[in-house]
Design a protein around this motif. Structure first.
Motif, mmCIF file in Angstrom:
data_model
loop_
_atom_site.group_PDB
_atom_site.id
_atom_site.type_symbol
_atom_site.label_atom_id
_atom_site.label_comp_id
_atom_site.label_asym_id
_atom_site.label_seq_id
_atom_site.Cartn_x
_atom_site.Cartn_y
_atom_site.Cartn_z
ATOM 1 N N VAL A 186 0.840 -1.198 0.000
ATOM 2 C CA VAL A 186 0.000 0.000 0.000
ATOM 3 C C VAL A 186 0.877 1.251 0.000
ATOM 4 O O VAL A 186 0.641 2.199 -0.761
ATOM 5 C CB VAL A 186 -0.950 -0.008 1.212
ATOM 6 N N ASN A 187 1.897 1.271 0.857
ATOM 7 C CA ASN A 187 2.801 2.419 0.900
ATOM 8 C C ASN A 187 3.483 2.644 -0.441
ATOM 9 O O ASN A 187 3.587 3.783 -0.926
ATOM 10 C CB ASN A 187 3.855 2.209 1.993
ATOM 11 N N CYS A 188 3.961 1.575 -1.050
ATOM 12 C CA CYS A 188 4.668 1.696 -2.329
ATOM 13 C C CYS A 188 3.750 2.196 -3.438
ATOM 14 O O CYS A 188 4.176 2.948 -4.310
ATOM 15 C CB CYS A 188 5.277 0.354 -2.729
ATOM 16 N N ALA A 189 2.498 1.777 -3.400
ATOM 17 C CA ALA A 189 1.567 2.155 -4.460
ATOM 18 C C ALA A 189 1.109 3.599 -4.352
ATOM 19 O O ALA A 189 0.840 4.248 -5.376
ATOM 20 C CB ALA A 189 0.358 1.229 -4.443
ATOM 21 N N LEU A 190 1.014 4.132 -3.129
ATOM 22 C CA LEU A 190 0.361 5.420 -2.930
ATOM 23 C C LEU A 190 1.291 6.559 -2.547
ATOM 24 O O LEU A 190 0.863 7.724 -2.553
ATOM 25 C CB LEU A 190 -0.724 5.283 -1.856
ATOM 26 N N LEU A 191 2.543 6.272 -2.210
ATOM 27 C CA LEU A 191 3.444 7.313 -1.722
ATOM 28 C C LEU A 191 4.613 7.532 -2.672
ATOM 29 O O LEU A 191 5.115 6.597 -3.280
ATOM 30 C CB LEU A 191 3.969 6.949 -0.333
ATOM 31 N N ALA A 192 5.036 8.797 -2.763
ATOM 32 C CA ALA A 192 6.183 9.166 -3.587
ATOM 33 C C ALA A 192 7.040 10.165 -2.813
ATOM 34 O O ALA A 192 6.627 10.688 -1.765
ATOM 35 C CB ALA A 192 5.722 9.775 -4.912
ATOM 36 N N ALA A 193 8.231 10.426 -3.327
ATOM 37 C CA ALA A 193 9.143 11.379 -2.678
ATOM 38 C C ALA A 193 8.434 12.718 -2.472
ATOM 39 O O ALA A 193 7.775 13.234 -3.378
ATOM 40 C CB ALA A 193 10.397 11.557 -3.522
ATOM 41 N N GLY A 194 8.555 13.239 -1.263
ATOM 42 C CA GLY A 194 7.900 14.488 -0.918
ATOM 43 C C GLY A 194 6.569 14.312 -0.214
ATOM 44 O O GLY A 194 6.029 15.270 0.341
ATOM 45 N N ASP A 195 6.023 13.094 -0.227
ATOM 46 C CA ASP A 195 4.753 12.819 0.452
ATOM 47 C C ASP A 195 4.987 12.533 1.931
ATOM 48 O O ASP A 195 6.116 12.302 2.376
ATOM 49 C CB ASP A 195 4.054 11.610 -0.178
ATOM 50 N N GLU A 196 3.880 12.502 2.668
ATOM 51 C CA GLU A 196 3.923 12.194 4.098
ATOM 52 C C GLU A 196 2.855 11.154 4.416
ATOM 53 O O GLU A 196 1.763 11.171 3.849
ATOM 54 C CB GLU A 196 3.651 13.463 4.903
ATOM 55 N N VAL A 197 3.192 10.247 5.318
ATOM 56 C CA VAL A 197 2.244 9.260 5.817
ATOM 57 C C VAL A 197 2.133 9.436 7.326
ATOM 58 O O VAL A 197 3.126 9.729 8.003
ATOM 59 C CB VAL A 197 2.704 7.827 5.459
ATOM 60 N N LEU A 198 0.930 9.282 7.860
ATOM 61 C CA LEU A 198 0.692 9.396 9.293
ATOM 62 C C LEU A 198 0.398 8.025 9.872
ATOM 63 O O LEU A 198 -0.399 7.257 9.314
ATOM 64 C CB LEU A 198 -0.471 10.348 9.580
ATOM 65 N N LEU A 199 1.030 7.730 11.011
ATOM 66 C CA LEU A 199 0.894 6.441 11.681
ATOM 67 C C LEU A 199 0.393 6.650 13.101
ATOM 68 O O LEU A 199 0.820 7.586 13.782
ATOM 69 C CB LEU A 199 2.248 5.721 11.753
ATOM 70 N N PRO A 200 -0.481 5.766 13.597
ATOM 71 C CA PRO A 200 -0.849 5.852 15.012
ATOM 72 C C PRO A 200 0.371 5.549 15.885
ATOM 73 O O PRO A 200 1.233 4.755 15.501
ATOM 74 C CB PRO A 200 -1.930 4.783 15.172
ATOM 75 N N ASP A 201 0.434 6.168 17.036
ATOM 76 C CA ASP A 201 1.622 5.996 17.887
ATOM 77 C C ASP A 201 1.758 4.561 18.381
ATOM 78 O O ASP A 201 2.865 4.118 18.696
ATOM 79 C CB ASP A 201 1.556 6.955 19.084
ATOM 80 N N ASN A 202 0.655 3.825 18.451
ATOM 81 C CA ASN A 202 0.705 2.424 18.883
ATOM 82 C C ASN A 202 0.674 1.479 17.681
ATOM 83 O O ASN A 202 0.169 0.365 17.768
ATOM 84 C CB ASN A 202 -0.440 2.109 19.840
ATOM 85 N N VAL A 203 1.241 1.923 16.568
ATOM 86 C CA VAL A 203 1.215 1.157 15.334
ATOM 87 C C VAL A 203 2.043 -0.123 15.458
ATOM 88 O O VAL A 203 2.954 -0.234 16.288
ATOM 89 C CB VAL A 203 1.748 2.022 14.170
ATOM 90 N N TYR A 204 1.712 -1.097 14.635
ATOM 91 C CA TYR A 204 2.492 -2.334 14.491
ATOM 92 C C TYR A 204 3.963 -1.973 14.263
ATOM 93 O O TYR A 204 4.296 -1.202 13.362
ATOM 94 C CB TYR A 204 1.906 -3.102 13.316
ATOM 95 N N GLY A 205 4.844 -2.520 15.096
ATOM 96 C CA GLY A 205 6.246 -2.116 15.097
ATOM 97 C C GLY A 205 6.936 -2.140 13.746
ATOM 98 O O GLY A 205 7.615 -1.165 13.365
ATOM 99 N N PRO A 206 6.828 -3.219 12.956
ATOM 100 C CA PRO A 206 7.478 -3.237 11.647
ATOM 101 C C PRO A 206 6.971 -2.156 10.690
ATOM 102 O O PRO A 206 7.705 -1.724 9.800
ATOM 103 C CB PRO A 206 7.168 -4.642 11.127
#
Length: 403
Positions: free
Chosen positions: A90-110
């Motif tokens: 999902v990350n590879c398909a939707l994100l490119a250089a300059g983009d930002e992704v937000l993660l919950p602080d209790n996210v799955y470690g990997p």
């Protein structure tokens, strides 16, 4: 005259059609054969109306994709080699250089490690937000934000967030949201249709739902696989194109194993849920325990959000965490884990064998989003299919090792 290799490879016998059995057939293929050049040129690998190459699908993988799509309430599904691969895809398909992704602080470690490693090297930045505060998520969404990850409950610490509100923030800001629904397994709630007060609002959930089929759908602790489910046709094609270019694929035998386990999925989920709740309530009353973290138990962080989404009689995975009283040193908690006999030490969950893992939670959290409220050591317990009374006896004898 002995048979020649050509005679064995190009044998004339074709089994008769019409065979039907309880379990679907298993088709193994890299090369797919075409009847003529016109068929070779006409087939479109992007849709399930024909076969082109094993990596793009076989009757076996198409069948599992369709069944997982039904489980998740989706229109489309893609299979990948693991749950983490689903997140990566999902990350590879939707994100490119300059983009930002937000993660919950209790996210799955990997997932956090992926953001800090490969995504950062590829020029994708990330922030972590407090999943229990939709306002914090909204505050952090900026002009570069392209993707928000949701997770319910939080990995290891089991806080259940206000999913519907988090998804609404993303929808109002026009940001794609992806939910890790491994815990819910498509049974506790529908990741695409959320709501509150027992009222489900169609289309109120995430845009993408990923699932580690390694866990409950497999059920045997012996298969690694993940899925990516969507309802939007254009979003699915975007994911599918990247899926093809990245070369994601799953083996036929692993696919067969998950197909074989799916009919018993709900039975196993309910059994492990019931056993986990009984053990969690028993541990709540133990003097060695400071807190039991289980979304279906009153007093656990986010319990009201779980109840609003899943209902008073809703389902929950057979997974919970125990925070020991701070008087018990880490070495003592390790001794407790080592003293377990039926519970084995190992990662993952959803299989027939109960598992235990101690965690150092402060090292997993962002200091900017507040300190971990407990001082004791946390142990996550994944409940298998053993007899509940036997598991309780195992926990009781191991607690004596705390000293």
């Amino acid at each position: 005259m002995p048979a020649r290799p050509t005679d064995l490879i190009h044998h004339r016998y074709v089994p008769p059609a019409g065979f039907e059995a309880l379990q679907p057939g298993v088709f193994k293929a890299s090369t797919v054969l075409f009847p003529n050049v016109a068929a070779l040129r006409a087939r479109d690998w992007k849709h399930k109306d024909g076969y082109t190459y094993g990596l793009h699908g076989t009757p076996t993988t198409f069948l599992l994709e369709e069944r997982i799509a039904t489980l998740e309430g989706a229109r489309h599904c893609l299979l990948v080699p693991s749950g983490l691969a689903a997140i990566s895809a999902v990350n590879c398909a939707l994100l490119a250089a300059g983009d930002e992704v937000l993660l919950p602080d209790n996210v799955y470690g990997p997932s956090k490690a992926l953001a800090e490693g490969e995504l950062a090297r590829w020029g994708v930045s990330h922030q972590r937000y407090d999943p229990m505060k939709p306002a914090d998520l909204e505050r952090r969404i900026g002009p570069k934000t392209r993707l928000v990850w949701l997770e319910a409950p939080g990995s290891v610490t089991m806080e259940f967030p206000p999913l519907a509100q988090l998804a609404q923030v993303c929808r109002q800001r026009g940001i794609t949201s992806a939910l890790d629904n491994t815990w819910g397994a498509g049974l506790a709630f529908n990741g695409f249709d959320l709501g509150t007060g027992g009222r489900v609002a169609p289309g109120s959930g995430a845009d993408i739902v990923v699932h580690a089929l390694t866990k409950y759908p497999s059920g045997g602790g012996d298969v690694l696989m993940g899925s990516i489910a969507t309802r939007d046709d254009a979003l699915h094609i975007k994911l599918k194109l990247s899926h093809m270019r990245m070369g994601w694929g799953v083996g036929a035998n692993d696919t067969e194993s998950v197909l074989r386990s799916l009919p018993s999925l709900e039975l196993r989920y309910r059994a492990q849920d019931a056993s986990a709740r009984a053990l969690a309530r028993w541990l709540q009353a133990r003097p060695e325990v400071a807190q039991v973290l289980h979304p279906a138990l009153e007093g656990s962080p986010g319990h009201e959000h779980w109840r609003a989404l899943c209902g008073d009689d809703g389902l929950a995975a057979g997974l919970f965490s125990v925070v020991f009283h701070e008087r018990h040193e880490p070495a003592q908690v390790d001794a407790f884990c080592d003293a377990l006999r039926l519970f084995r030490l190992g990662y993952s969950w959803g299989g027939p064998v109960s598992l235990a893992v101690p965690y150092d939670i402060p090292s997993m959290r962002s200091a900017q989003l507040g300190t971990w409220p407990y001082r004791g050591v946390l142990v996550r317990l994944a409940i298998g299919l053993e007899d509940t009374a036997d598991l309780q006896a195992d926990l009781e004898q191991a607690l004596r090792a705390l000293g």
